[in-house]
Write a protein that holds these residues in place. Structure first.
Motif, PDB file in Angstrom:
ATOM      1  N   ASN B   6       0.826  -1.221   0.000  1.00 37.70           N
ATOM      2  CA  ASN B   6       0.000   0.000   0.000  1.00 37.70           C
ATOM      3  C   ASN B   6       0.855   1.264   0.000  1.00 37.70           C
ATOM      4  OD1 ASN B   6      -2.551  -1.215  -0.020  1.00 37.70           O
ATOM      5  ND2 ASN B   6      -2.383  -1.644   2.176  1.00 37.70           N
ATOM      6  N   ASN B   7       1.836   1.288  -0.876  1.00 39.47           N
ATOM      7  CA  ASN B   7       2.711   2.463  -1.022  1.00 39.47           C
ATOM      8  C   ASN B   7       3.490   2.788   0.244  1.00 39.47           C
ATOM      9  OD1 ASN B   7       2.061   2.987  -3.753  1.00 39.47           O
ATOM     10  ND2 ASN B   7       0.095   3.826  -3.074  1.00 39.47           N
ATOM     11  N   ALA B   8       3.804   1.765   1.007  1.00 41.41           N
ATOM     12  CA  ALA B   8       4.682   1.946   2.172  1.00 41.41           C
ATOM     13  C   ALA B   8       5.761   0.869   2.137  1.00 41.41           C
ATOM     14  CB  ALA B   8       3.888   1.847   3.471  1.00 41.41           C
ATOM     15  N   LEU B   9       6.941   1.205   2.635  1.00 40.57           N
ATOM     16  CA  LEU B   9       7.990   0.211   2.819  1.00 40.57           C
ATOM     17  C   LEU B   9       7.748  -0.434   4.173  1.00 40.57           C
ATOM     18  CD1 LEU B   9      11.012   2.436   1.726  1.00 40.57           C
ATOM     19  CD2 LEU B   9      10.044   0.524   0.420  1.00 40.57           C
ATOM     20  N   VAL B  10       7.644  -1.751   4.189  1.00 40.79           N
ATOM     21  CA  VAL B  10       7.349  -2.441   5.446  1.00 40.79           C
ATOM     22  C   VAL B  10       8.543  -3.331   5.807  1.00 40.79           C
ATOM     23  CG1 VAL B  10       5.792  -4.016   6.640  1.00 40.79           C
ATOM     24  CG2 VAL B  10       4.881  -2.371   4.996  1.00 40.79           C
ATOM     25  N   PHE B  11       9.065  -3.111   6.998  1.00 36.01           N
ATOM     26  CA  PHE B  11      10.228  -3.853   7.479  1.00 36.01           C
ATOM     27  C   PHE B  11       9.757  -4.805   8.581  1.00 36.01           C
ATOM     28  CE2 PHE B  11      13.488  -1.143   5.527  1.00 36.01           C
ATOM     29  CZ  PHE B  11      12.737  -0.009   5.226  1.00 36.01           C
ATOM     30  N   ARG B  12      10.151  -6.069   8.439  1.00 34.07           N
ATOM     31  CA  ARG B  12       9.828  -7.047   9.486  1.00 34.07           C
ATOM     32  C   ARG B  12      11.122  -7.685   9.965  1.00 34.07           C
ATOM     33  NH1 ARG B  12       5.735  -7.546   5.743  1.00 34.07           N
ATOM     34  NH2 ARG B  12       3.620  -7.297   6.553  1.00 34.07           N
ATOM     35  N   PHE B  13      11.135  -8.053  11.220  1.00 36.82           N
ATOM     36  CA  PHE B  13      12.335  -8.653  11.790  1.00 36.82           C
ATOM     37  C   PHE B  13      11.896  -9.922  12.513  1.00 36.82           C
ATOM     38  CE2 PHE B  13      12.900  -4.112  11.372  1.00 36.82           C
ATOM     39  CZ  PHE B  13      14.064  -4.050  10.604  1.00 36.82           C
ATOM     40  N   LEU B  14      11.607 -10.933  11.699  1.00 39.20           N
ATOM     41  CA  LEU B  14      10.984 -12.145  12.232  1.00 39.20           C
ATOM     42  C   LEU B  14      11.850 -12.831  13.278  1.00 39.20           C
ATOM     43  CD1 LEU B  14       9.595 -13.612   8.869  1.00 39.20           C
ATOM     44  CD2 LEU B  14       8.373 -12.246  10.578  1.00 39.20           C
ATOM     45  N   GLU B  15      13.191 -12.718  13.112  1.00 40.00           N
ATOM     46  CA  GLU B  15      14.083 -13.407  14.034  1.00 40.00           C
ATOM     47  C   GLU B  15      14.124 -12.717  15.397  1.00 40.00           C
ATOM     48  OE1 GLU B  15      16.392 -10.371  11.770  1.00 40.00           O
ATOM     49  OE2 GLU B  15      14.727 -11.716  11.381  1.00 40.00           O
ATOM     50  N   ILE B  16      13.684 -11.463  15.452  1.00 37.95           N
ATOM     51  CA  ILE B  16      13.698 -10.728  16.730  1.00 37.95           C
ATOM     52  C   ILE B  16      12.310 -10.764  17.381  1.00 37.95           C
ATOM     53  CG2 ILE B  16      13.985  -8.441  17.785  1.00 37.95           C
ATOM     54  CD1 ILE B  16      16.155  -8.004  15.595  1.00 37.95           C
ATOM     55  N   ASP B  17      11.303 -10.487  16.595  1.00 37.64           N
ATOM     56  CA  ASP B  17       9.932 -10.532  17.087  1.00 37.64           C
ATOM     57  C   ASP B  17       9.024 -10.774  15.884  1.00 37.64           C
ATOM     58  OD1 ASP B  17       7.350 -10.051  17.956  1.00 37.64           O
ATOM     59  OD2 ASP B  17       7.920  -8.414  19.291  1.00 37.64           O
ATOM     60  N   PRO B  18       8.434 -11.965  15.794  1.00 36.01           N
ATOM     61  CA  PRO B  18       7.629 -12.306  14.600  1.00 36.01           C
ATOM     62  C   PRO B  18       6.464 -11.345  14.380  1.00 36.01           C
ATOM     63  CG  PRO B  18       7.920 -14.212  16.026  1.00 36.01           C
ATOM     64  CD  PRO B  18       8.460 -13.037  16.770  1.00 36.01           C
ATOM     65  N   GLU B  19       6.050 -10.653  15.426  1.00 37.51           N
ATOM     66  CA  GLU B  19       4.898  -9.758  15.297  1.00 37.51           C
ATOM     67  C   GLU B  19       5.305  -8.337  14.924  1.00 37.51           C
ATOM     68  OE1 GLU B  19       1.522 -10.656  16.001  1.00 37.51           O
ATOM     69  OE2 GLU B  19       2.453 -12.614  15.725  1.00 37.51           O
ATOM     70  N   PRO B 173      16.892  -2.908  13.783  1.00 31.92           N
ATOM     71  CA  PRO B 173      16.016  -3.185  14.939  1.00 31.92           C
ATOM     72  C   PRO B 173      16.802  -3.278  16.236  1.00 31.92           C
ATOM     73  CG  PRO B 173      16.548  -5.226  13.836  1.00 31.92           C
ATOM     74  CD  PRO B 173      17.247  -4.137  13.061  1.00 31.92           C
ATOM     75  N   MET B 174      16.089  -3.190  17.327  1.00 33.15           N
ATOM     76  CA  MET B 174      16.692  -3.417  18.637  1.00 33.15           C
ATOM     77  C   MET B 174      17.031  -4.905  18.777  1.00 33.15           C
ATOM     78  SD  MET B 174      15.097  -2.382  22.311  1.00 33.15           S
ATOM     79  CE  MET B 174      15.847  -0.770  22.391  1.00 33.15           C
ATOM     80  N   ARG B 175      18.118  -5.198  19.484  1.00 34.40           N
ATOM     81  CA  ARG B 175      18.468  -6.594  19.763  1.00 34.40           C
ATOM     82  C   ARG B 175      17.348  -7.276  20.535  1.00 34.40           C
ATOM     83  NH1 ARG B 175      23.700  -7.813  18.886  1.00 34.40           N
ATOM     84  NH2 ARG B 175      25.051  -5.998  18.899  1.00 34.40           N
ATOM     85  N   ARG B 176      17.214  -8.580  20.290  1.00 38.43           N
ATOM     86  CA  ARG B 176      16.113  -9.305  20.914  1.00 38.43           C
ATOM     87  C   ARG B 176      16.173  -9.215  22.446  1.00 38.43           C
ATOM     88  NH1 ARG B 176      15.103 -15.196  18.855  1.00 38.43           N
ATOM     89  NH2 ARG B 176      17.032 -15.552  19.941  1.00 38.43           N
ATOM     90  N   GLU B 177      17.407  -9.368  22.997  1.00 37.56           N
ATOM     91  CA  GLU B 177      17.525  -9.349  24.460  1.00 37.56           C
ATOM     92  C   GLU B 177      17.112  -7.983  25.010  1.00 37.56           C
ATOM     93  OE1 GLU B 177      20.771  -9.762  22.589  1.00 37.56           O
ATOM     94  OE2 GLU B 177      19.605 -11.504  21.992  1.00 37.56           O
ATOM     95  N   ALA B 178      17.544  -6.911  24.320  1.00 42.48           N
ATOM     96  CA  ALA B 178      17.204  -5.554  24.782  1.00 42.48           C
ATOM     97  C   ALA B 178      15.699  -5.321  24.655  1.00 42.48           C
ATOM     98  CB  ALA B 178      17.969  -4.521  23.960  1.00 42.48           C
ATOM     99  N   TRP B 179      15.106  -5.861  23.606  1.00 47.91           N
ATOM    100  CA  TRP B 179      13.658  -5.721  23.382  1.00 47.91           C
ATOM    101  C   TRP B 179      12.879  -6.463  24.454  1.00 47.91           C
ATOM    102  CZ3 TRP B 179       9.632  -3.312  22.365  1.00 47.91           C
ATOM    103  CH2 TRP B 179       8.480  -3.827  21.764  1.00 47.91           C
ATOM    104  N   GLU B 180      13.354  -7.661  24.795  1.00 53.78           N
ATOM    105  CA  GLU B 180      12.683  -8.433  25.856  1.00 53.78           C
ATOM    106  C   GLU B 180      12.728  -7.662  27.171  1.00 53.78           C
ATOM    107  OE1 GLU B 180      10.903 -11.057  25.468  1.00 53.78           O
ATOM    108  OE2 GLU B 180      11.438 -11.345  23.355  1.00 53.78           O
TER     109      GLU B 180
END
Lengths: 121, 336
Positions: B6-19, B173-180
């Motif tokens: 929808n005319n947006a760049l979407v970034f996902r980081f499945l290895e850090i947070d699948p959601e 993205p933020m590191r997974r540990e820092a995000w947790e």
């Protein structure tokens, strides 16, 4: 149409009411005005007393309420014009593809979505 | 790599947070007057179209080699970057933005790693949008598109070359540990609040010059450099293409021209001001502060004043941000 147990109308109402709690611009009257519908009609939509509105109104509602347009259209039982055109161009292929993917987990479907290519810069 | 939705760049980081999901769209807006006055934030007029570069064989070979997406805009048209999240929580990301490979926060040449001294990136959700080049604490100069090769872009002024143009973006993205850790701390409540509040030229290639002055702080990074997962960085090149050549390239309708600041002011429509958490804003770049604005260059080159340079009256801006609710207004359709 229902998603997560919520009907189109109740989803719409919960989105609007969440906004209205902090911003009076999301009163039934003001939102209806911005979306080109009457307040009574919007009220009936929220109570699921009438069928979901046109694609144009669904798009306006999505934009106003910060909802994903495709989600809003799907809840309203519509498919966006561009998606319809894509399906109609190759109906058999896309019907087969969607049926085959309907139970595939999100992360696996996302692997099929085309990435934005990165190059040399 | 990001996807185009929808005319947006979407970034996902499945290895850090699948959601987790972070998006960038490019908002059409009015060009504020190029004067010495500091303007509040103008609204958005909806997303610019974005298309995959690889779909258009007619593009120059160097554009195709860079990959990424293509975006149409008019000469002297302004834009802002709208950052958004959604779905399963607001995984913080560090976003580097460059125009013509000149970093919009520091004025330095693009480098891949995140740098802290000086900070050369913005942090979402603290920073909900970016409208221009950081020149002073709390002040930016608006991103304004001009044909590449005519000397207006910041890239050309700082490098004396018109090699890249466009926008370059990386998202870390933020590191997974820092995000947790962050998710379990009470600061997540604050972040949700911030997220809610966000609520006729020779070349078809465009570069970004420095437009009028606008009040916008670039917030300092509240995390440590080690909190960012730089192995998971994703990047994209955004080629800016003159709108008059859009139909010839894509077969799609030519985008309409945005209203002028004068039209907008005459209609009495709102302007905005972002109130952050009171964190110290970044200093802004002395290098970028020394760049001449598009209006100044136009006057020097043509001995005529740049269209839309006269100041306009603006009402008291609408307050946005953690201290004031409500998203920055995006008006759909330009027919008001």
């Amino acid at each position: 149409m229902k998603q997560g147990g919520q009907s189109f109308g109740s989803h719409l109402r919960s989105l609007r009411e969440a906004k209205a709690r902090t911003d009076p611009a999301f009163s039934l009257r003001q939102l209806a005005q911005r979306c080109g519908v009457t307040p009574p009609y919007l009220s009936r939509l929220e109570r699921d007393e009438v069928a979901p509105p046109s694609e144009e109104v669904l798009r306006l509602l999505a934009a106003e309420l910060g909802e994903d347009t495709d989600v809003m259209l799907a809840l309203g039982g519509k498919i966006s014009t561009d998606l319809r055109a894509a399906i109609l161009a190759r109906p058999k292929l896309f019907a087969e593809l969607i049926r085959s993917l309907k139970d595939v987990p999100d992360h696996a479907v996302l692997r099929l979505v085309r990435d934005v290519a990165d190059g040399d810069w | 790599m990001p996807t185009l939705e929808n005319n947006a760049l979407v970034f996902r980081f499945l290895e850090i947070d699948p959601e987790a999901r972070f998006s960038i769209d490019f908002q059409r807006t009015l060009r504020i007057p190029d004067s010495e006055r500091d303007y509040p934030l103008p609204p958005g007029f909806g997303r610019f179209p974005l298309r995959h570069v690889e779909d258009y064989a007619a593009l120059p070979a160097h554009t195709r080699r860079r990959g990424g997406v293509i975006l149409p805009l008019w000469q002297a048209e302004a834009l802002w970057l709208n950052f958004g999240g959604g779905w399963g929580g607001d995984l913080p990301v560090a976003v580097k933005v460059a125009a013509g490979k000149i970093n919009a926060v520091t004025g330095e040449t693009w480098t891949a790693p995140l740098n802290r001294n000086p900070q050369d990136y913005v942090v979402w959700p603290e920073q909900p949008w970016l409208d221009g080049f950081a020149i002073e604490p709390g002040v930016i100069r608006q991103f304004v598109a001009m044909p590449l090769g005519e000397g207006y872009s910041v890239e050309e002024q700082l490098t004396e070359d018109a090699e890249w143009g466009g926008l370059q973006i990386s998202v870390t993205p933020m590191r997974r540990e820092a995000w947790e850790r962050l998710k379990t701390s009470h600061s997540v409540g604050l972040m949700e609040e911030v997220a809610f509040s966000m609520s006729s030229c020779a070349s078809a290639e465009m570069g970004l010059g420095a437009g009028g002055r606008m009040r916008q702080s670039i917030e300092s990074d509240p995390y440590t450099l080690e909190d960012w997962d730089q192995r998971a960085t994703q990047r994209v090149f955004v080629t800016l293409w003159h709108a008059s050549r859009w139909r010839a390239l894509t077969g799609e309708p030519v985008p309409t021209e945005p209203p002028s600041a004068e039209d907008y002011a005459r209609a009495g429509l709102p302007w905005f001001q972002h109130y952050g958490r009171g964190a110290e804003p970044l200093h802004g770049s002395d290098r970028l502060a020394g760049v001449k604005s598009v209006g100044t260059l136009h006057s020097e080159k043509t001995e005529t004043s740049f269209p839309g340079s006269h100041d306009v009256a603006t009402p008291e801006p609408v307050r946005l941000g953690p201290g004031a609710k409500g998203p920055r207004e995006i008006k759909h359709g330009l027919d008001w």
